[in-house]
Scaffold this active site. Structure first.
Site, PDB file in Angstrom:
ATOM      1  N   ASP A  15      40.029  49.753  -3.228  1.00  0.00           N
ATOM      2  CA  ASP A  15      40.774  48.740  -2.461  1.00  0.00           C
ATOM      3  C   ASP A  15      40.985  49.276  -1.048  1.00  0.00           C
ATOM      4  O   ASP A  15      40.901  50.489  -0.810  1.00  0.00           O
ATOM      5  CB  ASP A  15      42.139  48.440  -3.106  1.00  0.00           C
ATOM      6  CG  ASP A  15      42.897  47.347  -2.348  1.00  0.00           C
ATOM      7  OD1 ASP A  15      42.304  46.295  -2.071  1.00  0.00           O
ATOM      8  OD2 ASP A  15      44.082  47.561  -1.993  1.00  0.00           O
ATOM      9  N   SER A  16      41.279  48.373  -0.123  1.00  0.00           N
ATOM     10  CA  SER A  16      41.573  48.811   1.240  1.00  0.00           C
ATOM     11  C   SER A  16      42.810  49.703   1.268  1.00  0.00           C
ATOM     12  O   SER A  16      42.960  50.514   2.181  1.00  0.00           O
ATOM     13  CB  SER A  16      41.814  47.586   2.122  1.00  0.00           C
ATOM     14  OG  SER A  16      42.891  46.840   1.597  1.00  0.00           O
ATOM     15  N   TYR A  47      42.245  45.217   5.699  1.00  0.00           N
ATOM     16  CA  TYR A  47      40.908  44.696   5.961  1.00  0.00           C
ATOM     17  C   TYR A  47      40.942  43.194   6.282  1.00  0.00           C
ATOM     18  O   TYR A  47      39.972  42.647   6.797  1.00  0.00           O
ATOM     19  CB  TYR A  47      40.035  44.850   4.704  1.00  0.00           C
ATOM     20  CG  TYR A  47      39.442  46.224   4.442  1.00  0.00           C
ATOM     21  CD1 TYR A  47      39.868  47.368   5.110  1.00  0.00           C
ATOM     22  CD2 TYR A  47      38.435  46.360   3.486  1.00  0.00           C
ATOM     23  CE1 TYR A  47      39.310  48.612   4.832  1.00  0.00           C
ATOM     24  CE2 TYR A  47      37.868  47.595   3.208  1.00  0.00           C
ATOM     25  CZ  TYR A  47      38.304  48.721   3.881  1.00  0.00           C
ATOM     26  OH  TYR A  47      37.736  49.936   3.593  1.00  0.00           O
ATOM     27  N   GLY A  48      42.044  42.558   5.897  1.00  0.00           N
ATOM     28  CA  GLY A  48      42.117  41.090   5.853  1.00  0.00           C
ATOM     29  C   GLY A  48      41.691  40.348   7.095  1.00  0.00           C
ATOM     30  O   GLY A  48      41.145  39.254   7.021  1.00  0.00           O
ATOM     31  N   ASN A  79      40.144  41.440  -3.033  1.00  0.00           N
ATOM     32  CA  ASN A  79      39.500  40.131  -2.857  1.00  0.00           C
ATOM     33  C   ASN A  79      38.718  40.057  -1.555  1.00  0.00           C
ATOM     34  O   ASN A  79      37.651  39.454  -1.495  1.00  0.00           O
ATOM     35  CB  ASN A  79      40.554  39.023  -2.874  1.00  0.00           C
ATOM     36  CG  ASN A  79      41.161  38.845  -4.236  1.00  0.00           C
ATOM     37  OD1 ASN A  79      40.682  38.052  -5.031  1.00  0.00           O
ATOM     38  ND2 ASN A  79      42.213  39.594  -4.537  1.00  0.00           N
ATOM     39  N   THR A  80      39.264  40.675  -0.502  1.00  0.00           N
ATOM     40  CA  THR A  80      38.605  40.616   0.799  1.00  0.00           C
ATOM     41  C   THR A  80      37.233  41.286   0.718  1.00  0.00           C
ATOM     42  O   THR A  80      36.227  40.758   1.201  1.00  0.00           O
ATOM     43  CB  THR A  80      39.483  41.307   1.867  1.00  0.00           C
ATOM     44  OG1 THR A  80      40.815  40.777   1.757  1.00  0.00           O
ATOM     45  CG2 THR A  80      38.963  41.074   3.255  1.00  0.00           C
ATOM     46  N   GLU A 163      52.143  47.088   2.403  1.00  0.00           N
ATOM     47  CA  GLU A 163      51.694  48.453   2.752  1.00  0.00           C
ATOM     48  C   GLU A 163      52.842  49.261   3.372  1.00  0.00           C
ATOM     49  O   GLU A 163      52.861  50.471   3.282  1.00  0.00           O
ATOM     50  CB  GLU A 163      50.508  48.409   3.726  1.00  0.00           C
ATOM     51  CG  GLU A 163      49.189  47.971   3.107  1.00  0.00           C
ATOM     52  CD  GLU A 163      48.449  49.082   2.343  1.00  0.00           C
ATOM     53  OE1 GLU A 163      48.308  50.197   2.870  1.00  0.00           O
ATOM     54  OE2 GLU A 163      48.016  48.817   1.203  1.00  0.00           O
ATOM     55  N   CYS A 197      44.961  38.060  -3.648  1.00  0.00           N
ATOM     56  CA  CYS A 197      44.969  39.337  -2.922  1.00  0.00           C
ATOM     57  C   CYS A 197      45.711  40.304  -3.822  1.00  0.00           C
ATOM     58  O   CYS A 197      46.807  39.985  -4.314  1.00  0.00           O
ATOM     59  CB  CYS A 197      45.689  39.201  -1.578  1.00  0.00           C
ATOM     60  SG  CYS A 197      45.892  40.803  -0.750  1.00  0.00           S
ATOM     61  N   THR A 198      45.132  41.477  -4.027  1.00  0.00           N
ATOM     62  CA  THR A 198      45.705  42.392  -5.016  1.00  0.00           C
ATOM     63  C   THR A 198      47.026  43.022  -4.567  1.00  0.00           C
ATOM     64  O   THR A 198      47.713  43.656  -5.361  1.00  0.00           O
ATOM     65  CB  THR A 198      44.686  43.491  -5.380  1.00  0.00           C
ATOM     66  OG1 THR A 198      44.243  44.147  -4.176  1.00  0.00           O
ATOM     67  CG2 THR A 198      43.490  42.904  -6.087  1.00  0.00           C
ATOM     68  N   HIS A 199      47.382  42.849  -3.305  1.00  0.00           N
ATOM     69  CA  HIS A 199      48.687  43.333  -2.846  1.00  0.00           C
ATOM     70  C   HIS A 199      49.828  42.376  -3.250  1.00  0.00           C
ATOM     71  O   HIS A 199      50.983  42.784  -3.308  1.00  0.00           O
ATOM     72  CB  HIS A 199      48.713  43.427  -1.315  1.00  0.00           C
ATOM     73  CG  HIS A 199      48.003  44.614  -0.752  1.00  0.00           C
ATOM     74  ND1 HIS A 199      46.638  44.744  -0.766  1.00  0.00           N
ATOM     75  CD2 HIS A 199      48.483  45.727  -0.131  1.00  0.00           C
ATOM     76  CE1 HIS A 199      46.308  45.883  -0.167  1.00  0.00           C
ATOM     77  NE2 HIS A 199      47.406  46.496   0.219  1.00  0.00           N
TER      78      HIS A 199
HETATM   79  N1  DGL Z   1      44.139  43.923  -1.487  1.00  0.00           N
HETATM   80  C1  DGL Z   1      43.202  43.291  -0.634  1.00  0.00           C
HETATM   81  C2  DGL Z   1      42.747  41.946  -1.168  1.00  0.00           C
HETATM   82  O1  DGL Z   1      42.829  41.738  -2.377  1.00  0.00           O
HETATM   83  C3  DGL Z   1      43.610  43.247   0.733  1.00  0.00           C
HETATM   84  C4  DGL Z   1      43.697  43.468   1.755  1.00  0.00           C
HETATM   85  C5  DGL Z   1      43.707  43.865   3.144  1.00  0.00           C
HETATM   86  O2  DGL Z   1      43.429  45.020   3.353  1.00  0.00           O
HETATM   87  O3  DGL Z   1      43.967  43.023   3.994  1.00  0.00           O
HETATM   88  O4  DGL Z   1      42.270  41.114  -0.436  1.00  0.00           O
END
Ligand code: DGL
Length: 280
Positions: A15-16, A47-48, A79-80, A163, A197-199
């Site tokens: 994940d990011s 990353y979004g 997800n991103t 975060e 989004c996993t966050h």
């Molecule tokens: N956890 C990431 C997702 O599911 C996200 C995000 C990010 O870095 O913006 O999209």
């Protein structure tokens, strides 16, 4: 780039940042026998709002690292990255690196469950700007359930809130309420909201506060865990390559101390050890 020697090893999760830990927690609960290796690119998160090319390049580096560390299978617990990099890695990179290694995303397994969840056939998706702009959810949903209307809402401030450990602060209420009311204004027949989004599962208690009681809010952890268990049952050639000592290791591109502290909260575990690695 050099080929990866096929080897036995752990399941890699990428994940990011910390979000993928919400997926790891559920996968570990369902399949504690396997070894896991988690990589969070915290130094470059979020990353979004990054471009397609940048998300692809960062994700590609991370996946390659997990393969080089011995994982025969990598899950993009983001997800991103699933929306913007999965297809290119599967089509362009894997055949060159090692045609027997596998990378799986988390959008498809989530979409497969949607048909059973919505009664009104109106679904809302909350996600990063990248995930919503990619239209990955509406595209995948229309293939399986053409009768479902999908409305997406980008929530650019949710990941920074999580975060930075501000997800249960009073300040977070403002943005949770704003994004949800904007989503429900676009389509008031929505009865199911996917946390794409996993966050976002960390914001679930707040999200619940601002939607009607009957609204279904769907987190991906259990869905992805079940889908992975099914995949491994069907793919015994991959299952037999996975090592089974019940170990879990954590790697981050940012400060180890910060990672350990936040990861403990995400995973509801007291002592987490982590190592810093570089991807460039
Ligand atoms: N956890 C990431 C997702 O599911 C996200 C995000 C990010 O870095 O913006 O999209």
């Amino acid at each position: 780039m050099e080929q990866i020697p096929t080897q036995n090893g752990p399941i890699g999760l990428f994940d990011s940042g910390y979000g993928g830990l919400t997926i790891l927690e559920k996968i570990k609960k369902q399949m504690p026998q396997y070894d896991y290796l988690y990589l969070g690119d915290n130094a470059r998160a979020p990353y979004g709002s990054r471009s397609f090319d940048v998300v692809y390049e960062f994700t590609r580096q991370s996946v390659r690292k997990l393969f080089d560390m011995g994982c025969p299978l990598v899950i993009l617990a983001c997800n991103t990255a699933s929306a913007k990099a999965l297809r290119s890695i599967q089509m362009k990179d894997l055949p060159m690196w090692d045609p027997e290694s596998r990378v799986l995303g988390i959008i498809r397994p989530t979409v497969e469950q949607i048909g059973e969840l919505t009664k009104t056939r109106h679904v809302g998706i909350l996600g990063t700007e990248g995930t919503i702009q990619s239209k990955s959810y509406p595209i995948e949903i229309s293939k399986l359930f053409p009768d479902i209307t999908v409305t997406g809402k980008a929530c650019p401030l949710f990941v920074p809130l999580v975060e930075n450990s501000e997800y249960d602060s009073d300040g977070a209420d403002y943005f949770v309420q704003k994004y949800l009311s904007e989503l429900l204004e676009k389509d008031n027949q929505i009865d199911t909201i996917i946390l794409g989004c996993t966050h976002y599962p960390l914001l679930l208690p707040k999200i619940r506060k601002f939607v009607p009681e009957k609204m279904k809010i769907v987190s991906q952890g259990d869905i992805v865990a079940k889908s992975l268990a099914d995949y491994l049952k069907r793919h015994t050639e991959m299952e037999s390559k996975l090592t089974k000592r019940g170990h879990c290791e954590f790697f981050t591109t940012e400060s180890v101390e910060k990672f350990k502290k936040s990861a403990s909260v995400f995973l509801h575990e007291n002592s987490i050890d982590a190592m810093r690695i570089s991807l460039e």
